[in-house]
Design an enzyme around this catalytic site. Structure first.
Site, PDB file in Angstrom:
ATOM      1  N   ASN A   9      48.496 -41.123 -17.595  1.00 14.21           N
ATOM      2  CA  ASN A   9      49.762 -41.393 -18.293  1.00 14.21           C
ATOM      3  C   ASN A   9      49.414 -41.589 -19.762  1.00 14.21           C
ATOM      4  O   ASN A   9      48.893 -42.629 -20.143  1.00 14.21           O
ATOM      5  CB  ASN A   9      50.415 -42.650 -17.703  1.00 14.21           C
ATOM      6  N   TRP A  10      49.706 -40.586 -20.547  1.00 15.70           N
ATOM      7  CA  TRP A  10      49.329 -40.644 -21.967  1.00 15.70           C
ATOM      8  C   TRP A  10      50.221 -41.567 -22.792  1.00 15.70           C
ATOM      9  O   TRP A  10      49.944 -41.817 -23.947  1.00 15.70           O
ATOM     10  CB  TRP A  10      49.364 -39.240 -22.565  1.00 15.70           C
ATOM     11  N   HIS A  94      58.289 -46.879 -14.834  1.00 22.54           N
ATOM     12  CA  HIS A  94      57.098 -47.551 -15.367  1.00 22.54           C
ATOM     13  C   HIS A  94      57.525 -48.900 -15.936  1.00 22.54           C
ATOM     14  O   HIS A  94      58.618 -49.033 -16.479  1.00 22.54           O
ATOM     15  CB  HIS A  94      56.451 -46.669 -16.451  1.00 22.54           C
ATOM     16  N   GLY A 172      46.685 -52.200 -19.570  1.00 20.39           N
ATOM     17  CA  GLY A 172      46.193 -52.167 -20.943  1.00 20.39           C
ATOM     18  C   GLY A 172      45.514 -53.445 -21.394  1.00 20.39           C
ATOM     19  O   GLY A 172      45.281 -53.653 -22.580  1.00 20.39           O
ATOM     20  N   SER A 212      44.266 -50.870 -15.981  1.00 22.16           N
ATOM     21  CA  SER A 212      42.882 -50.971 -16.457  1.00 22.16           C
ATOM     22  C   SER A 212      41.877 -50.278 -15.528  1.00 22.16           C
ATOM     23  O   SER A 212      40.769 -50.775 -15.314  1.00 22.16           O
ATOM     24  CB  SER A 212      42.496 -52.439 -16.699  1.00 22.16           C
ATOM     25  N   GLY A 233      46.244 -45.193 -17.806  1.00 20.35           N
ATOM     26  CA  GLY A 233      46.713 -45.084 -19.186  1.00 20.35           C
ATOM     27  C   GLY A 233      45.560 -44.818 -20.131  1.00 20.35           C
ATOM     28  O   GLY A 233      45.089 -43.688 -20.284  1.00 20.35           O
ATOM     29  N   GLY A 234      45.052 -45.863 -20.746  1.00 23.08           N
ATOM     30  CA  GLY A 234      44.037 -45.756 -21.797  1.00 23.08           C
ATOM     31  C   GLY A 234      42.862 -44.849 -21.471  1.00 23.08           C
ATOM     32  O   GLY A 234      42.464 -44.005 -22.293  1.00 23.08           O
TER      33      GLY A 234
HETATM   34  O1  LIG Z   1      50.600 -45.881 -16.350  1.00 24.94           O
HETATM   35  C1  LIG Z   1      49.502 -46.412 -16.533  1.00 24.94           C
HETATM   36  C2  LIG Z   1      49.367 -47.829 -16.611  1.00 24.94           C
HETATM   37  O2  LIG Z   1      50.321 -48.404 -17.416  1.00 24.94           O
HETATM   38  C3  LIG Z   1      47.981 -48.335 -16.791  1.00 24.94           C
HETATM   39  O3  LIG Z   1      47.576 -48.348 -18.130  1.00 24.94           O
HETATM   40  P1  LIG Z   1      46.047 -48.732 -18.462  1.00 24.94           P
HETATM   41  O4  LIG Z   1      45.200 -47.847 -17.621  1.00 24.94           O
HETATM   42  O5  LIG Z   1      45.904 -48.459 -19.929  1.00 24.94           O
HETATM   43  O6  LIG Z   1      45.878 -50.168 -18.099  1.00 24.94           O
END
Ligand SMILES: O=C[C@H](O)COP(=O)(O)O
Length: 250
Positions: A9-10, A94, A172, A212, A233-234
């Site tokens: 998920n960018w 989300h 995140g 995360s 995400g990140g």
């Molecule tokens: O959609 C993805 C999530 O919000 C996870 O984000 P993250 O991997 O940056 O913690």
């Protein structure tokens, strides 16, 4: 047998030039037999990414859509518009959309139904806030969100839906849920689907963990019997990291 699914998920990152450069770097590498690889990008990147993904096994997804087919909804995008581009997945509900754009369970449900109407596969996000976790309400929150999101679907549609369990406090922050805690909640969500649609649907539905997830912890999650992949995400933003996540899901 459920096929593992890694979805990046960018969020609101990457211009078209950055997206195409990323794709050139992961092409042929973030493609591992037995693992589904999906990149969910900003709307502006979707035509270029769909084009770049032709002939690869990487699917392209959006991060949101409106539940109406068309109308006076300034700034919105319909499922049909995404489908026409060649988009296959759409992230719905989300926690950032629930928190910053006032998306309710009812709206998420309308979007989930609209996604199927348009021929898209929804990745529906559920998960608790920190205070809900601390109050011991994690499972109740996930039950309410899951049942609401899937309400009105056929058992076949529910089985095709991808559910992403994302505890909000882990998004995140670098504070990931332990694999065993995530497994406990995800097994419970599978049980909720069983209550709503029956055993066969529950056994088929894919449930990801998100929050995360990194190349160095993906294996722990994938080792759990009920965790079918990750919504990332990140760590999905860098080609090497994304490739490692897809490889780690095998
Ligand atoms: O959609 C993805 C999530 O919000 C996870 O984000 P993250 O991997 O940056 O913690």
């Amino acid at each position: 047998m459920r096929k593992p699914i890694i979805a990046g998920n960018w969020k609101m990152f990457k211009t078209v030039a950055e997206a195409t450069s990323f794709f050139a770097d992961v092409k042929g590498k973030a493609e591992v037999e037995g693992v589904e690889s999906v990149i969910c990008a900003p709307f502006t990147n979707l035509p270029a990414l769909v084009e770049a993904a032709k002939g690869t096994s990487i699917a392209i997804g959006a991060q949101n859509m409106h539940f109406e087919e068309s109308g006076a909804f300034t700034g919105e995008i319909s499922g049909a518009m995404l489908k026409e581009l060649g988009v296959q997945y759409v992230i719905l509900g989300h926690s950032e959309r629930r928190a910053y754009f006032a998306e309710t369970d009812e709206i998420v449900n309308k979007k989930t139904q609209a996604a199927f109407k348009s021929g898209l596969t929804p990745i529906v996000c559920v998960g608790e806030k920190l205070e809900e976790r601390e109050a011991g309400h994690t499972k109740e929150v996930c039950k309410v969100q899951t049942e609401a999101a899937l309400q009105g679907l056929t058992a076949e549609q529910a089985a095709q839906t991808v559910i992403a369990y994302e505890p909000i406090w882990a998004i995140g922050t670098g504070k990931s849920s332990t694999a065993t805690d995530a497994e406990d909640v995800i097994a419970y969500i599978r049980d909720v689907v069983k209550g709503q649609f029956g055993e066969e649907t529950a056994a088929a539905v894919r449930i990801q963990y998100g929050g995360s997830v990194k190349p160095n912890n993906i294996a722990e999650y994938m080792a759990q019997p009920n965790i079918d992949g990750a919504l990332v995400g990140g760590a999905s933003l860098e080609p090497a990291s994304y490739i490692a996540l897809v490889e780690g899901a095998k």
